[in-house]
Design a protein around this motif. Structure first.
Motif, mmCIF file in Angstrom:
data_model
loop_
_atom_site.group_PDB
_atom_site.id
_atom_site.type_symbol
_atom_site.label_atom_id
_atom_site.label_comp_id
_atom_site.label_asym_id
_atom_site.label_seq_id
_atom_site.Cartn_x
_atom_site.Cartn_y
_atom_site.Cartn_z
ATOM 1 N N LEU A 108 0.808 -1.222 0.000
ATOM 2 C CA LEU A 108 0.000 0.000 0.000
ATOM 3 C C LEU A 108 0.845 1.278 0.000
ATOM 4 N N PRO A 109 1.908 1.376 0.823
ATOM 5 C CA PRO A 109 2.742 2.585 0.752
ATOM 6 C C PRO A 109 3.331 2.817 -0.641
ATOM 7 N N LYS A 110 3.747 1.727 -1.311
ATOM 8 C CA LYS A 110 4.265 1.877 -2.673
ATOM 9 C C LYS A 110 3.182 2.384 -3.624
ATOM 10 N N ALA A 111 1.966 1.898 -3.431
ATOM 11 C CA ALA A 111 0.865 2.331 -4.300
ATOM 12 C C ALA A 111 0.624 3.833 -4.165
ATOM 13 N N PHE A 112 0.580 4.313 -2.917
ATOM 14 C CA PHE A 112 0.382 5.755 -2.707
ATOM 15 C C PHE A 112 1.582 6.549 -3.206
ATOM 16 N N HIS A 113 2.772 5.998 -3.013
ATOM 17 C CA HIS A 113 3.982 6.664 -3.498
ATOM 18 C C HIS A 113 3.938 6.801 -5.028
ATOM 19 N N ALA A 114 3.510 5.747 -5.702
ATOM 20 C CA ALA A 114 3.401 5.801 -7.166
ATOM 21 C C ALA A 114 2.356 6.823 -7.600
ATOM 22 N N ALA A 115 1.216 6.829 -6.890
ATOM 23 C CA ALA A 115 0.159 7.779 -7.242
ATOM 24 C C ALA A 115 0.638 9.216 -7.114
ATOM 25 N N ASN A 116 1.485 9.479 -6.109
ATOM 26 C CA ASN A 116 2.002 10.833 -5.900
ATOM 27 C C ASN A 116 3.147 11.181 -6.838
ATOM 28 N N THR A 117 3.888 10.173 -7.277
ATOM 29 C CA THR A 117 5.110 10.407 -8.047
ATOM 30 C C THR A 117 4.880 10.479 -9.548
ATOM 31 N N LEU A 118 3.977 9.672 -10.066
ATOM 32 C CA LEU A 118 3.803 9.585 -11.514
ATOM 33 C C LEU A 118 3.161 10.853 -12.067
ATOM 34 N N HIS A 119 3.808 11.420 -13.073
ATOM 35 C CA HIS A 119 3.349 12.675 -13.687
ATOM 36 C C HIS A 119 2.516 12.342 -14.923
ATOM 37 N N VAL A 120 1.275 11.956 -14.677
ATOM 38 C CA VAL A 120 0.347 11.562 -15.733
ATOM 39 C C VAL A 120 -1.056 12.057 -15.371
ATOM 40 N N GLY A 121 -1.956 11.985 -16.329
ATOM 41 C CA GLY A 121 -3.326 12.423 -16.067
ATOM 42 C C GLY A 121 -4.125 11.445 -15.226
ATOM 43 N N GLY A 122 -3.768 10.156 -15.265
ATOM 44 C CA GLY A 122 -4.491 9.159 -14.489
ATOM 45 C C GLY A 122 -3.576 8.027 -14.078
ATOM 46 N N VAL A 123 -3.628 7.642 -12.793
ATOM 47 C CA VAL A 123 -2.842 6.529 -12.274
ATOM 48 C C VAL A 123 -3.794 5.396 -11.907
ATOM 49 N N MET A 124 -3.597 4.223 -12.505
ATOM 50 C CA MET A 124 -4.447 3.075 -12.270
ATOM 51 C C MET A 124 -3.686 2.079 -11.380
ATOM 52 N N ILE A 125 -4.080 1.969 -10.133
ATOM 53 C CA ILE A 125 -3.417 1.063 -9.198
ATOM 54 C C ILE A 125 -4.036 -0.331 -9.327
ATOM 55 N N ASN A 126 -3.164 -1.330 -9.497
ATOM 56 C CA ASN A 126 -3.571 -2.709 -9.724
ATOM 57 C C ASN A 126 -4.506 -2.834 -10.924
ATOM 58 N N ASP A 127 -4.157 -2.071 -11.939
ATOM 59 C CA ASP A 127 -4.878 -2.132 -13.210
ATOM 60 C C ASP A 127 -3.956 -1.626 -14.303
ATOM 61 N N PHE A 128 -4.353 -1.865 -15.544
ATOM 62 C CA PHE A 128 -3.513 -1.416 -16.651
ATOM 63 C C PHE A 128 -3.880 0.003 -17.060
ATOM 64 N N PRO A 129 -2.984 0.711 -17.735
ATOM 65 C CA PRO A 129 -3.265 2.109 -18.095
ATOM 66 C C PRO A 129 -4.336 2.251 -19.154
ATOM 67 N N THR A 130 -4.748 1.143 -19.772
ATOM 68 C CA THR A 130 -5.758 1.186 -20.817
ATOM 69 C C THR A 130 -7.160 1.262 -20.232
ATOM 70 N N PHE A 131 -7.286 1.210 -18.916
ATOM 71 C CA PHE A 131 -8.601 1.268 -18.284
ATOM 72 C C PHE A 131 -9.218 2.654 -18.472
ATOM 73 N N ARG A 132 -10.479 2.657 -18.915
ATOM 74 C CA ARG A 132 -11.244 3.892 -18.980
ATOM 75 C C ARG A 132 -12.724 3.569 -18.938
ATOM 76 N N VAL A 133 -13.452 4.272 -18.090
ATOM 77 C CA VAL A 133 -14.901 4.291 -18.180
ATOM 78 C C VAL A 133 -15.291 5.709 -18.583
#
Length: 473
Positions: free
Chosen positions: A412-437
């Motif tokens: 979980l700490p790594k997940a939050f760290h990734a969400a804060n660090t990645l410079h993108v419009g959307g971060v998908m945790i435990n999912d692929f970047p192709t996810f969109r609804v």
């Protein structure tokens, strides 16, 4: 068949036509009207007139029109999917999924049409504001110029037309030259649903001719564009004071941490990499896998990719068909060959057959290679290993693009760290970047664009905020 322009609620002749061919079979599907500058101005004339009517059309009526389009799409689901499959070479099962998403997108638009609102402002929060009541309202901009790509010829049109109509605007739409028939079909459905004439106009033809008029005409209040960064930059530089929303390129990445069950996630990532031949803005292109699970992931990924069936897009069992053009096959092939020449390992594919580029997997690609740092828009991925989680995040960020990224981790700490660090419009945790609804905010940073789509958020882009203040004394 001759496909005429759609202007002011009816089909209009053009002086020139161009044959549209299937990317897979190369059969001529139709002769498509090529709009002149005067044709585009005529469409803007119609939109300008209709915008006055749309502005006064009650929200419930706009919602009812969109609801009727939803019902018509449900009735014509298979017909619409076959249009997409023929003109885009999108495998039929993927085309059916696109129509289903298009239905949802217009449903969301109909719902949001009834919910556009403002807020009250506490004017007495500042000295001199006493005795005043104020509120805000959202008003339509007027005429929206929409330019859409080939890869989702119905749903990406819906993401522009749906919120525009919901907000009370009129639209001049320029669809991609390879996929105009989907847009013309939607225009017919809107007419049948009761949309006022001129509220939706379709002009096909040269991107420079149509686009230049839309960008230069002061009556067009906003340009919403999905396409290449190069064209997007040009639009923004020349649009003056127009509103501009840009959804541009990407080379989406996914990071797979050491504690991940790779066998469980491989089928989803394979789908994210190779659906519609990788011609998806958020298609998986770069995969960074922890060295502890690298070999297992690669083995399972390659085996899963081998199961994909190549062939005719109208065959319901086809997974991968022809790229949109032979030029795109040649470009992707050259990038693959260049990476292999410079030391990458070819684990699968790397060849094409009659316009179909085989699903391709490269290992340990130098991140300066085009196949990594540019947008492939083809069924090609590379898989690189990493030791340190932060190094992997840095590799994701080391890109001119920033649309969406995926991270698989049970930490979980790594997940939050990734969400804060990645410079993108959307971060998908435990999912692929192709996810969109289709109701979520969607858009990128850096050269992936500006602004956000997703119906509620697009409506905010397509409306103007007005303040109304009453002095009660």
């Amino acid at each position: 068949m001759q496909q005429k322009l759609w202007i002011n609620g009816k089909f209009e002749e053009s002086q020139a036509y161009k044959s549209l061919k299937s990317p897979y079979s190369h059969e001529v599907l139709a002769d498509i009207a090529q709009a002149s500058a005067e044709d585009v101005k005529k469409a803007i004339d119609a939109a300008e007139s209709a915008a006055k009517e749309m502005r006064s059309l009650p929200a419930y009526k706009r919602a009812e029109i969109l609801e009727r389009v939803v019902e018509l799409l449900k009735e014509k689901r298979t017909e619409c999917a076959k249009i997409i499959a023929r003109e885009a070479a999108k495998p039929l099962k993927a085309a059916l999924t696109e129509v289903d998403r298009t239905i949802l997108t217009y449903q969301f638009a109909s719902q949001e049409a009834r919910k556009i609102n403002g807020e009250t402002i506490p004017m007495d929060g500042a000295p001199g504001g006493e005795g005043r009541v104020a509120y805000t309202v959202r008003e339509p901009l007027g005429v929206i110029g929409a330019i859409t790509p080939f890869n989702f010829p119905m749903n990406l049109v819906a993401h522009k037309v749906g919120p525009a109509i919901a907000a009370g605007n009129a639209v001049v739409l320029k669809p991609a030259s390879q996929t105009p028939l989907s847009s013309y079909k939607i225009a017919e459905l809107f007419a049948e649903a009761g949309l006022p004439s001129g509220a939706l106009n379709i002009v096909t033809g040269s991107g420079s001719t149509v686009g230049d008029v839309l960008i230069s005409d002061d009556r067009v209040a906003m340009i919403t564009f999905t396409g290449s960064p190069e064209v997007g930059k040009s639009i923004r530089e020349n649009a003056g004071l127009k509103r501009v929303t840009l959804e541009l390129g990407s080379n989406s990445a996914v990071v797979i941490d050491e504690n991940t069950d790779v066998r469980k996630i491989v089928p989803r990532i394979v789908a994210g990499a190779f659906n519609f031949q990788g011609q998806v803005c958020i298609s998986v292109q770069r995969i960074f896998v922890h060295e502890a699970v690298f070999s297992t992931f690669v083995e399972n990924f390659v085996e899963e990719a081998k199961k994909l069936k190549l062939g005719d897009p109208l065959d319901e069992t086809t997974d991968v068909s022809a790229l949109i053009s032979q030029a795109d096959v040649d470009r992707a092939q050259s990038w693959i060959d260049e990476a292999v020449k410079n030391g990458a390992e070819l684990a699968l594919g790397g060849k094409s057959t009659e316009g179909v580029l085989h699903p391709t997997v490269l290992l340990n690609v130098d991140l300066s290679e085009k196949i990594s740092c540019e947008e492939a828009f083809a069924p090609v991925v590379h898989i690189n290993s990493f030791k340190d989680f932060d190094t992997a995040l840095h590799s994701v960020n080391d890109s001119k693009y920033g649309l969406q990224a995926g991270v698989f981790t049970n930490d979980l700490p790594k997940a939050f760290h990734a969400a804060n660090t990645l410079h993108v419009g959307g971060v998908m945790i435990n999912d692929f970047p192709t996810f969109r609804v289709d109701h979520m905010p969607y858009g990128g940073v850096k050269q992936s664009g500006t602004g956000r789509e997703g119906i509620k958020y697009a409506i905010e882009e397509m409306t103007e905020l007005k303040l109304v203040s009453f002095h009660l004394n």
